[in-house]
Design an enzyme around this catalytic site. Structure first.
Site, mmCIF file in Angstrom:
data_model
loop_
_atom_site.group_PDB
_atom_site.id
_atom_site.type_symbol
_atom_site.label_atom_id
_atom_site.label_comp_id
_atom_site.label_asym_id
_atom_site.label_seq_id
_atom_site.Cartn_x
_atom_site.Cartn_y
_atom_site.Cartn_z
ATOM 1 N N ARG A 284 0.835 -1.203 0.000
ATOM 2 C CA ARG A 284 0.000 0.000 0.000
ATOM 3 C C ARG A 284 0.872 1.256 0.000
ATOM 4 O O ARG A 284 1.759 1.411 0.857
ATOM 5 C CB ARG A 284 -0.890 -0.018 1.242
ATOM 6 C CG ARG A 284 -1.670 1.258 1.506
ATOM 7 C CD ARG A 284 -2.770 1.494 0.499
ATOM 8 N NE ARG A 284 -3.690 2.534 0.974
ATOM 9 C CZ ARG A 284 -4.598 3.121 0.224
ATOM 10 N NH1 ARG A 284 -4.725 2.770 -1.050
ATOM 11 N NH2 ARG A 284 -5.400 4.040 0.723
ATOM 12 N N GLY A 355 -6.780 0.521 7.378
ATOM 13 C CA GLY A 355 -7.643 1.691 7.214
ATOM 14 C C GLY A 355 -9.054 1.302 6.818
ATOM 15 O O GLY A 355 -9.615 0.330 7.312
ATOM 16 N N GLU A 379 -13.351 -20.920 27.478
ATOM 17 C CA GLU A 379 -12.519 -21.757 28.358
ATOM 18 C C GLU A 379 -11.870 -20.947 29.473
ATOM 19 O O GLU A 379 -10.694 -21.134 29.814
ATOM 20 C CB GLU A 379 -11.481 -22.533 27.553
ATOM 21 C CG GLU A 379 -12.129 -23.585 26.656
ATOM 22 C CD GLU A 379 -11.158 -24.589 26.108
ATOM 23 O OE1 GLU A 379 -10.281 -25.045 26.839
ATOM 24 O OE2 GLU A 379 -11.296 -24.928 24.913
#
Length: 398
Positions: A284, A355, A379
């Site tokens: 990105r 984002g 648990e």
């Protein structure tokens, strides 16, 4: 595992280097998950489908009886390999990881560790191979962490017991072929007033109740188990008639191992979210460069990696003690508490790194985010783990 784990284990004699088995299993699971799980997991999640056929295939590969001896058709491996199986599956889908963990450590594990030889021979081969799916019933609507006040009862009759009441939040509660249920056979609040029973699907009076519509882990079936004048023969008391009244003690021992399961589950979810974040941060671009170059993102990744490493060390420490048949109540609570919280923290940061895309179902981190929260609840909640740890501290066991 990294060299850090090996260095940290020197003073204890523990060696966390991956064995040949673990390396082979890791690759086998990765290949299996890419082929059999990744193409379908979002559909299973959206539609709350428990993929029963998948578990037949997992049984064939030995994933459903990892530490069960070969004489009972299991894989005969250690808890190290078991942690590897659960965490690697959970890197792709937490739901499948959860069901794998519950089947192995709860139902199958309870029969293996506490059943008679006859019970082991009868049930373990079917469970270890995936022919049968197992369920384990302890929790009730008003007795989550307060198991001592359970209301499901078993009354002694000629030749067996009659069970009545409802168990809630049971993994595989509707489709499990066999249920190990811990119910009250004595007085309320009596630690020797509970007994574990094995009940097969199809037994008269055993019914499936409400299926839960959950935030996450949606492909791992969670349902109510209903007993209505359900007759269970004496031979199905876990451990035999001499073990009537020991169900609570058995359950507490099983939960010690179960905490390792949830630690492995959280570890896998955290790793999956982290690896997706690293890949995305490298690809990105913003302001003409990959976002991984920005300190705000790089430092998030550093924090994520550090927490995962610490969680893995705690989990492997508990697995080591389990392998050595040593007390590990405190260590399994350490691992479960820390790693489950890390799963939430890492998956939250992963959504932030992605984002707006992280808030969509086009990318996997929103599912890691939803699935992770169960780790801090199932648990034994994080608060119960703190209680367990603090009690061990007061006993001087730290």
């Amino acid at each position: 595992m990294s060299s850090i784990a090996t260095d940290a284990s020197v003073h204890t004699g523990m060696n966390f280097d991956y064995s040949e088995n673990q390396i082979m299993i890791t690759q086998t699971i990765k290949d299996f998950a890419e082929k059999e799980i990744r193409p379908h997991f979002m559909k299973w999640d959206e539609e709350q489908i428990f993929p029963r056929d998948l578990f037949y295939k997992m049984g064939e590969l030995g994933f459903l009886g990892v530490y069960i001896p070969e004489k009972y058709s299991g894989s005969g491996l250690s808890y190290f390999e078991y942690v590897t199986v659960v965490s690697e599956i959970s890197k792709v889908c937490g739901s499948i990881g959860l069901s794998t963990a519950a089947h192995n450590s709860l139902c199958t594990g309870h029969i293996y560790y506490h059943g008679t030889e006859e019970q082991k021979k009868k049930y373990l081969p079917k469970l270890a191979t995936g022919e049968w799916i197992g369920a384990w019933a302890l929790t009730e609507a008003n007795t989550g962490s307060d198991a001592m006040r359970m209301k499901v009862t078993a009354k002694k009759v000629d030749g067996g017991w009659v069970l009545n009441g409802n168990k809630n939040w049971i993994t595989h509660g509707a489709t499990g072929d066999v249920v190990v249920a811990i119910v009250r056979t004595g007085e309320l609040l009596d630690t020797k007033g509970m007994t574990a029973f094995i009940i097969e699907r199809g037994t008269k009076g055993l019914k499936a109740g409400k299926k839960e519509n959950k935030l996450g882990m949606r492909a791992s079936e969670t349902a109510e188990v209903v007993f209505e004048d359900c007759f269970v023969p004496d031979e199905n008391v876990v451990g035999g008639e001499a073990k009537v009244g020991t169900g609570f003690q058995q359950a507490m021992q099983i939960l010690d191992g179960g905490r390792i399961s949830i630690a492995a589950l959280g570890l896998g979810i955290a790793k999956g979210a982290y690896e997706a974040s690293v890949k995305y941060a490298k690809e990105r671009e913003q302001f003409g460069q990959p976002i991984a170059n920005f300190q705000a993102i790089a430092f998030k990744l550093a924090d994520m990696a550090t927490k995962i490493e610490a969680g893995e060390l705690l989990t492997m420490q508990a697995a080591y003690l389990k392998n050595e048949h040593k007390k590990m109540t405190k260590e399994s609570a350490f691992a479960k508490y820390y790693t489950s919280e890390v799963a939430v923290q890492v998956s939250t940061d992963a959504v932030q790194i992605f984002g707006g895309y992280g808030y969509t179902k086009d990318f996997p981190v929103e599912k890691f985010y939803r699935d992770s929260k169960l780790c801090t609840i199932g648990e034994g909640t994080s608060e119960i783990q703190k209680l367990v740890i603090s009690r061990e501290i007061m006993k001087g066991n730290i």
